[in-house]
Design a protein around this motif. Structure first.
Motif, mmCIF file in Angstrom:
data_model
loop_
_atom_site.group_PDB
_atom_site.id
_atom_site.type_symbol
_atom_site.label_atom_id
_atom_site.label_comp_id
_atom_site.label_asym_id
_atom_site.label_seq_id
_atom_site.Cartn_x
_atom_site.Cartn_y
_atom_site.Cartn_z
ATOM 1 N N THR A 1 5.494 -36.681 16.455
ATOM 2 C CA THR A 1 5.441 -35.225 15.950
ATOM 3 C C THR A 1 4.237 -34.180 16.851
ATOM 4 O O THR A 1 3.336 -35.201 17.199
ATOM 5 C CB THR A 1 5.560 -35.076 14.338
ATOM 6 O OG1 THR A 1 4.471 -35.138 14.053
ATOM 7 C CG2 THR A 1 6.251 -35.965 13.617
ATOM 8 N N ASP A 2 4.013 -32.987 16.744
ATOM 9 C CA ASP A 2 3.214 -32.657 16.967
ATOM 10 C C ASP A 2 1.709 -33.105 16.354
ATOM 11 O O ASP A 2 0.848 -32.818 17.171
ATOM 12 C CB ASP A 2 3.577 -31.170 17.628
ATOM 13 C CG ASP A 2 4.396 -30.287 18.008
ATOM 14 O OD1 ASP A 2 4.617 -31.093 19.135
ATOM 15 O OD2 ASP A 2 4.857 -29.245 17.881
ATOM 16 N N LYS A 3 2.523 -33.387 15.543
ATOM 17 C CA LYS A 3 0.664 -33.444 14.738
ATOM 18 C C LYS A 3 0.051 -34.649 14.755
ATOM 19 O O LYS A 3 -0.845 -34.770 14.726
ATOM 20 C CB LYS A 3 1.257 -32.865 12.999
ATOM 21 C CG LYS A 3 1.430 -31.641 12.480
ATOM 22 C CD LYS A 3 0.307 -30.889 12.004
ATOM 23 C CE LYS A 3 0.669 -29.603 11.925
ATOM 24 N NZ LYS A 3 -0.516 -28.087 11.985
ATOM 25 N N LYS B 1 -3.819 -35.483 16.473
ATOM 26 C CA LYS B 1 -4.581 -36.459 16.049
ATOM 27 C C LYS B 1 -4.652 -37.337 17.140
ATOM 28 O O LYS B 1 -5.607 -37.784 17.650
ATOM 29 C CB LYS B 1 -3.453 -37.651 14.655
ATOM 30 C CG LYS B 1 -4.610 -38.458 14.123
ATOM 31 C CD LYS B 1 -5.275 -37.829 13.390
ATOM 32 C CE LYS B 1 -6.554 -38.820 12.806
ATOM 33 N NZ LYS B 1 -6.319 -39.098 11.622
ATOM 34 N N ILE B 2 -3.802 -37.962 18.285
ATOM 35 C CA ILE B 2 -4.594 -38.764 19.179
ATOM 36 C C ILE B 2 -4.464 -38.232 20.119
ATOM 37 O O ILE B 2 -6.010 -38.803 20.781
ATOM 38 C CB ILE B 2 -2.296 -39.572 20.132
ATOM 39 C CG1 ILE B 2 -2.162 -40.070 18.728
ATOM 40 C CG2 ILE B 2 -3.073 -39.719 21.183
ATOM 41 C CD1 ILE B 2 -0.476 -40.972 19.462
ATOM 42 N N ASP B 3 -4.547 -36.526 20.738
ATOM 43 C CA ASP B 3 -5.615 -35.920 21.261
ATOM 44 C C ASP B 3 -6.775 -35.973 20.354
ATOM 45 O O ASP B 3 -7.714 -36.123 21.921
ATOM 46 C CB ASP B 3 -4.585 -34.804 21.369
ATOM 47 C CG ASP B 3 -3.525 -34.700 22.459
ATOM 48 O OD1 ASP B 3 -3.341 -35.823 22.906
ATOM 49 O OD2 ASP B 3 -2.953 -33.705 22.288
ATOM 50 N N TYR C 1 -1.614 -41.343 10.405
ATOM 51 C CA TYR C 1 -1.462 -40.285 10.395
ATOM 52 C C TYR C 1 -0.739 -39.672 8.972
ATOM 53 O O TYR C 1 -0.024 -40.892 8.889
ATOM 54 C CB TYR C 1 -1.475 -39.218 11.341
ATOM 55 C CG TYR C 1 -0.571 -38.061 10.624
ATOM 56 C CD1 TYR C 1 -1.704 -36.557 10.768
ATOM 57 C CD2 TYR C 1 0.263 -37.231 10.842
ATOM 58 C CE1 TYR C 1 -1.475 -35.476 11.092
ATOM 59 C CE2 TYR C 1 0.723 -36.463 11.049
ATOM 60 C CZ TYR C 1 -0.340 -35.423 10.297
ATOM 61 O OH TYR C 1 -0.259 -34.076 10.028
ATOM 62 N N SER C 2 -0.962 -39.187 8.132
ATOM 63 C CA SER C 2 0.207 -39.057 6.996
ATOM 64 C C SER C 2 0.886 -40.075 6.730
ATOM 65 O O SER C 2 2.259 -40.221 6.638
ATOM 66 C CB SER C 2 1.274 -37.772 7.561
ATOM 67 O OG SER C 2 2.055 -37.134 6.245
ATOM 68 N N GLY C 3 0.246 -40.988 6.036
ATOM 69 C CA GLY C 3 1.041 -42.835 5.497
ATOM 70 C C GLY C 3 1.035 -42.897 6.437
ATOM 71 O O GLY C 3 1.405 -44.784 6.372
#
Length: 115
Positions: free
Chosen positions: A20-22, A26-28, A59-61
């Protein structure tokens, strides 16, 4: 310090396209740490073996891993990535990354011979 980050073989791009974009954001953020920080905290980077490292993303679990190497002391070459679903990093994923690493160095060596 500013490291150059590059990918090899399209493996990372294929993995990134599934996120996903989010998750990509996080990777960026972690790429920015890799590019600009001399010593990235162990929370984010772990040595695996034979010059192979993993970038650790949560990220997010969900937990993600991206394998990479340092080349010539400062180029980070990103290989395959995956979503981690078990306690231990799967041996098959590590083996795949090591094979990609060998292919990368073989390609690099053959390009240097042509110069």
């Amino acid at each position: 310090m500013e490291r150059k980050i590059m990918t090899y073989g399209g493996y990372f791009g294929a993995f990134r396209a599934t996120l996903t974009d989010k998750e990509q954001d996080k990777i960026d953020y972690l790429f920015l740490l890799l590019k600009t920080t001399d010593r990235v905290p162990a929370k984010f980077v772990r040595f695996i073996k034979d010059g192979l490292y993993e970038l650790r993303i949560a990220y997010s679990g969900n937990i993600y891993r991206v394998f990479f190497i340092f080349d010539e002391g400062n180029i980070v070459v990103l290989f395959n990535g995956f979503q981690k679903k078990t306690q231990k990093t799967p041996a098959g994923e590590i083996e795949k990354a090591l094979q990609i690493k060998e292919a990368y160095y073989a390609d690099k060596q053959s390009q240097n011979r042509r110069l």
